[in-house]
Motif scaffolding. Structure first.
Motif, PDB file in Angstrom:
ATOM      1  N   ASN A   1       0.818  -1.199   0.000  1.00 16.53           N
ATOM      2  CA  ASN A   1       0.000   0.000   0.000  1.00 16.53           C
ATOM      3  C   ASN A   1       0.862   1.263   0.000  1.00 16.53           C
ATOM      4  N   VAL A   2       1.921   1.265   0.794  1.00 16.31           N
ATOM      5  CA  VAL A   2       2.776   2.450   0.843  1.00 16.31           C
ATOM      6  C   VAL A   2       3.646   2.550  -0.411  1.00 16.31           C
ATOM      7  N   PHE A   3       3.997   1.416  -1.018  1.00 16.66           N
ATOM      8  CA  PHE A   3       4.750   1.499  -2.267  1.00 16.66           C
ATOM      9  C   PHE A   3       3.896   2.123  -3.372  1.00 16.66           C
ATOM     10  N   ALA A   4       2.593   1.877  -3.344  1.00 17.04           N
ATOM     11  CA  ALA A   4       1.706   2.527  -4.305  1.00 17.04           C
ATOM     12  C   ALA A   4       1.777   4.048  -4.150  1.00 17.04           C
ATOM     13  N   GLY A   5       1.899   4.513  -2.908  1.00 18.97           N
ATOM     14  CA  GLY A   5       2.073   5.944  -2.678  1.00 18.97           C
ATOM     15  C   GLY A   5       3.402   6.442  -3.207  1.00 18.97           C
ATOM     16  N   TYR A   6       4.437   5.642  -3.050  1.00 18.92           N
ATOM     17  CA  TYR A   6       5.747   6.034  -3.577  1.00 18.92           C
ATOM     18  C   TYR A   6       5.725   6.074  -5.107  1.00 18.92           C
TER      19      TYR A   6
ATOM     20  N   SER B   1      -3.286  -7.846  10.551  1.00 15.67           N
ATOM     21  CA  SER B   1      -2.951  -7.811   9.136  1.00 15.67           C
ATOM     22  C   SER B   1      -1.533  -7.309   8.900  1.00 15.67           C
ATOM     23  N   MET B   2      -0.906  -6.754   9.929  1.00 13.48           N
ATOM     24  CA  MET B   2       0.479  -6.280   9.817  1.00 13.48           C
ATOM     25  C   MET B   2       1.445  -7.152  10.614  1.00 13.48           C
ATOM     26  N   ASP B   3       1.017  -8.353  10.968  1.00 14.16           N
ATOM     27  CA  ASP B   3       1.893  -9.272  11.701  1.00 14.16           C
ATOM     28  C   ASP B   3       2.776 -10.004  10.689  1.00 14.16           C
ATOM     29  N   ILE B   4       3.744  -9.264  10.172  1.00 10.13           N
ATOM     30  CA  ILE B   4       4.564  -9.715   9.051  1.00 10.13           C
ATOM     31  C   ILE B   4       6.029  -9.425   9.363  1.00 10.13           C
ATOM     32  N   GLY B   5       6.896 -10.399   9.090  1.00  9.46           N
ATOM     33  CA  GLY B   5       8.316 -10.220   9.327  1.00  9.46           C
ATOM     34  C   GLY B   5       9.144 -10.108   8.069  1.00  9.46           C
ATOM     35  N   LYS B   6       8.468 -10.174   6.913  1.00 15.96           N
ATOM     36  CA  LYS B   6       9.169 -10.116   5.630  1.00 15.96           C
ATOM     37  C   LYS B   6       8.283  -9.341   4.657  1.00 15.96           C
ATOM     38  N   ALA B   7       8.693  -8.136   4.302  1.00 17.36           N
ATOM     39  CA  ALA B   7       7.861  -7.234   3.485  1.00 17.36           C
ATOM     40  C   ALA B   7       8.149  -7.457   2.007  1.00 17.36           C
ATOM     41  N   SER B   8       7.273  -8.180   1.329  1.00 11.87           N
ATOM     42  CA  SER B   8       7.563  -8.606  -0.041  1.00 11.87           C
ATOM     43  C   SER B   8       7.764  -7.451  -1.015  1.00 11.87           C
ATOM     44  N   ASN B   9       6.946  -6.417  -0.926  1.00  9.55           N
ATOM     45  CA  ASN B   9       7.056  -5.320  -1.891  1.00  9.55           C
ATOM     46  C   ASN B   9       8.241  -4.402  -1.630  1.00  9.55           C
ATOM     47  N   PHE B  10       8.914  -4.599  -0.517  1.00 15.78           N
ATOM     48  CA  PHE B  10      10.074  -3.772  -0.196  1.00 15.78           C
ATOM     49  C   PHE B  10      11.151  -3.901  -1.280  1.00 15.78           C
ATOM     50  N   GLU B  11      11.188  -5.048  -1.926  1.00 14.94           N
ATOM     51  CA  GLU B  11      12.150  -5.268  -3.017  1.00 14.94           C
ATOM     52  C   GLU B  11      11.955  -4.249  -4.133  1.00 14.94           C
ATOM     53  N   ARG B  12      10.714  -3.905  -4.419  1.00 15.42           N
ATOM     54  CA  ARG B  12      10.453  -2.913  -5.469  1.00 15.42           C
ATOM     55  C   ARG B  12      11.028  -1.547  -5.087  1.00 15.42           C
ATOM     56  N   PHE B  13      10.877  -1.184  -3.827  1.00 12.99           N
ATOM     57  CA  PHE B  13      11.410   0.095  -3.362  1.00 12.99           C
ATOM     58  C   PHE B  13      12.929   0.125  -3.482  1.00 12.99           C
ATOM     59  N   LEU B  14      13.592  -0.934  -3.019  1.00 15.32           N
ATOM     60  CA  LEU B  14      15.053  -0.952  -3.092  1.00 15.32           C
ATOM     61  C   LEU B  14      15.537  -0.990  -4.541  1.00 15.32           C
ATOM     62  N   TYR B  15      14.782  -1.612  -5.419  1.00 11.93           N
ATOM     63  CA  TYR B  15      15.113  -1.593  -6.849  1.00 11.93           C
ATOM     64  C   TYR B  15      15.147  -0.155  -7.369  1.00 11.93           C
ATOM     65  N   LEU B  16      14.187   0.655  -6.966  1.00  9.79           N
ATOM     66  CA  LEU B  16      14.178   2.057  -7.381  1.00  9.79           C
ATOM     67  C   LEU B  16      15.268   2.849  -6.666  1.00  9.79           C
ATOM     68  N   VAL B  17      15.516   2.547  -5.401  1.00 12.15           N
ATOM     69  CA  VAL B  17      16.607   3.187  -4.678  1.00 12.15           C
ATOM     70  C   VAL B  17      17.944   2.923  -5.381  1.00 12.15           C
ATOM     71  N   ALA B  18      18.083   1.723  -5.959  1.00 14.57           N
ATOM     72  CA  ALA B  18      19.303   1.354  -6.674  1.00 14.57           C
ATOM     73  C   ALA B  18      19.328   1.887  -8.096  1.00 14.57           C
ATOM     74  N   GLY B  19      18.351   2.721  -8.450  1.00 13.85           N
ATOM     75  CA  GLY B  19      18.315   3.282  -9.790  1.00 13.85           C
ATOM     76  C   GLY B  19      17.964   2.275 -10.857  1.00 13.85           C
ATOM     77  N   GLY B  20      17.184   1.248 -10.482  1.00 10.79           N
ATOM     78  CA  GLY B  20      16.805   0.224 -11.448  1.00 10.79           C
ATOM     79  C   GLY B  20      17.919  -0.775 -11.726  1.00 10.79           C
ATOM     80  N   ASP B  21      18.876  -0.874 -10.820  1.00 10.55           N
ATOM     81  CA  ASP B  21      20.000  -1.804 -10.969  1.00 10.55           C
ATOM     82  C   ASP B  21      19.563  -3.186 -10.477  1.00 10.55           C
ATOM     83  N   ALA B  22      19.212  -4.066 -11.430  1.00 17.68           N
ATOM     84  CA  ALA B  22      18.711  -5.390 -11.071  1.00 17.68           C
ATOM     85  C   ALA B  22      19.796  -6.266 -10.466  1.00 17.68           C
ATOM     86  N   VAL B  23      21.036  -6.077 -10.885  1.00 14.01           N
ATOM     87  CA  VAL B  23      22.143  -6.862 -10.324  1.00 14.01           C
ATOM     88  C   VAL B  23      22.317  -6.543  -8.840  1.00 14.01           C
TER      89      VAL B  23
END
Length: 475
Positions: free
Chosen positions: A262-267, A313-335
């Motif tokens: 949900n927050v990645f949609a905002g980003y 609903s937030m009892d989660i220890g692994k945030a799956s969509n966080f990978e998308r955020f870090l991908y953008l933080v890395a400038g789209g660097d998939a490696v």
């Protein structure tokens, strides 16, 4: 628009290709090759549009393979007042003169914000499957609200079966009843002996078996589904315009979030040019995301560390969509992204402290806060007393953190995630009375239930799926 994997720049195809596919073959998530942006003048053109027209303008740049008239038709089917209870679809309500606002996202059939995207997915799936003469078997995991939203969206869809995993005994009584009381031939509820992260890992493990996935036409509706993220970005635009701010003025948003969808949609909305200042991530006691945004280190919590809380609903220890955020933080660097997730897979943290990537996180506008059970009760009580409004415990997490990070003169929009009726026990503990619930849900906890309890074992899950689908094929 073409899509690629966060881990390998693998071409994944167009929107309708990734809509049905779930994880990429390399285990990554689908991302558009580029994010289109709106100029200030173009944003002004969007101001005042009805919800369906706004949704079209926001989503169209990412959807090149559905004809214009068909996409408009899908959005008109989805965002109707009779489905969401309001012509506005997502009303924005001021909490007095506090500068805090509630973005009401829970008017849909399952009483949770997940309906905002899942109803679109239901119509989009049906459209694509009819067009291509295909069938799909959705495998999903829920910590509470995704399951019922997906199942309500897929009711009566002849080309779709839903296999929904949930953590056994870890949802509210209402949430369990809302899912397990459905008696539909295309809905299969499976309670896994574990936590939500175990359910999520099982979904990923099944998706990683290319042969099984192909043989049984496995698809996904979890928050990893790009169609959900894209549909959710729309209501950030809607809320911003509803504030009536001068062109270019900033607004802040606070989002209760465990899986970071949900927050990645905002980003994404911010990356498209919407003037969002701060994006606050509100966590409960399971504060994986708070740890990262406060200190720069992302740890995946083991199942035994994930607490059972009153905002389940937030009892989660692994945030799956966080990978998308870090991908953008890395400038789209998939490696780079693949390297980070190799560390995660090996049980090691991702540590960005002192790096250019941590500088990019700081510049992103994302911040985080957390709350406790006592905080939730106090916030529910305060909002009821001061503003005459009952909120659910997840929304209370958001209101608490939003108030904590509120900037003078800048509106803080807190995203409502569910109606309080879904969490009656906690609300009653806070204010001494049960919240009202829609008439169709009266007595839902007493209805007969259909749910299979399975161990946390991928072979047991595959066996159940294969067995049910083989029965349906023979029938």
């Amino acid at each position: 628009m073409q899509y690629v994997s966060t881990r390998g720049h693998q071409r994944l195809g167009t929107f309708t290709d990734v809509l049905l596919s779930g994880l990429a073959p390399d285990g990554g998530l689908a991302m558009p090759e580029q994010i289109p942006t709106f100029s200030a003048a173009e944003l002004e053109r969007l101001r005042g549009l009805p919800y369906t027209e706004l949704a079209y303008e926001v989503m169209r740049p990412f959807i090149s393979d559905i004809p214009e008239d068909d996409l408009r038709g899908l959005l008109r089917q989805t965002y109707r007042a009779e489905v969401f209870g309001s012509e506005e679809i997502t009303p924005l309500t001021a909490l007095g003169d506090s500068g805090l606002y509630l973005l009401e996202l829970s008017g849909g059939p399952s009483l949770a914000f997940k309906d905002m995207a899942m109803q679109f997915l239901g119509h989009a799936f049906e459209y694509v499957l009819e067009r291509d003469d295909r069938r799909v078997n959705i495998l999903g995991a829920t910590s509470g609200d995704t399951g019922s939203a997906a199942e309500y969206a897929m009711l009566g869809k002849e080309r779709v079966n839903v296999f929904m995993l949930s953590p056994h005994g870890r949802m509210s009584r209402f949430q369990q009843a809302q899912m397990y009381s459905l008696n539909e031939p295309n809905i299969f509820n499976i309670a896994i002996e574990g936590v939500f992260d175990d359910c999520q890992d099982l979904v990923k493990a099944v998706n990683a078996d290319a042969e099984f996935k192909a043989r049984y036409d496995i698809g996904a509706v979890n928050s990893i589904n790009w169609g959900r993220v894209l549909a959710q970005a729309v209501y950030y635009f809607r809320a911003y315009f509803a504030l009536g701010l001068p062109a270019g003025a900033e607004a802040d948003f606070c989002v209760p979030s465990g899986n970071f969808g949900n927050v990645f949609a905002g980003y994404l909305a911010k990356a498209m040019g919407l003037p969002i200042g701060q994006l606050m991530v509100a966590s409960n006691e399971n504060s994986v995301l708070h740890e990262f945004f406060s200190g720069g280190v992302y740890h995946v919590w083991p199942a035994e560390r994930v607490a059972q809380t009153s905002s389940p609903s937030m009892d989660i220890g692994k945030a799956s969509n966080f990978e998308r955020f870090l991908y953008l933080v890395a400038g789209g660097d998939a490696v780079q992204t693949a390297g980070w997730w190799a560390e995660v897979g090996a049980g090691r943290p991702v540590d960005l402290r002192g790096t250019v990537h941590w500088d990019a996180v700081a510049a992103s506008g994302l911040r985080a806060g957390r709350s406790t059970h006592a905080d939730r009760l106090a916030t529910i009580r305060r909002v009821d007393t001061e503003f005459g409004r009952l909120i659910d415990p997840h929304t209370a997490d958001g209101v608490l953190v939003g108030k904590r990070f509120q900037r003078p003169g800048v509106p803080m929009v807190c995203l409502e995630t569910a109606l309080p009726a879904k969490f009656g026990e906690t609300v009653e503990e806070a204010v001494g009375r049960l919240p009202e619930r829609p008439a169709q849900f009266e007595g839902i906890e007493d209805r007969p239930r259909r749910c299979e309890v399975l161990p946390n074992d991928v072979d047991a899950l595959k066996g159940f799926i294969a067995g049910q689908l083989d029965i349906k094929r023979r029938g």
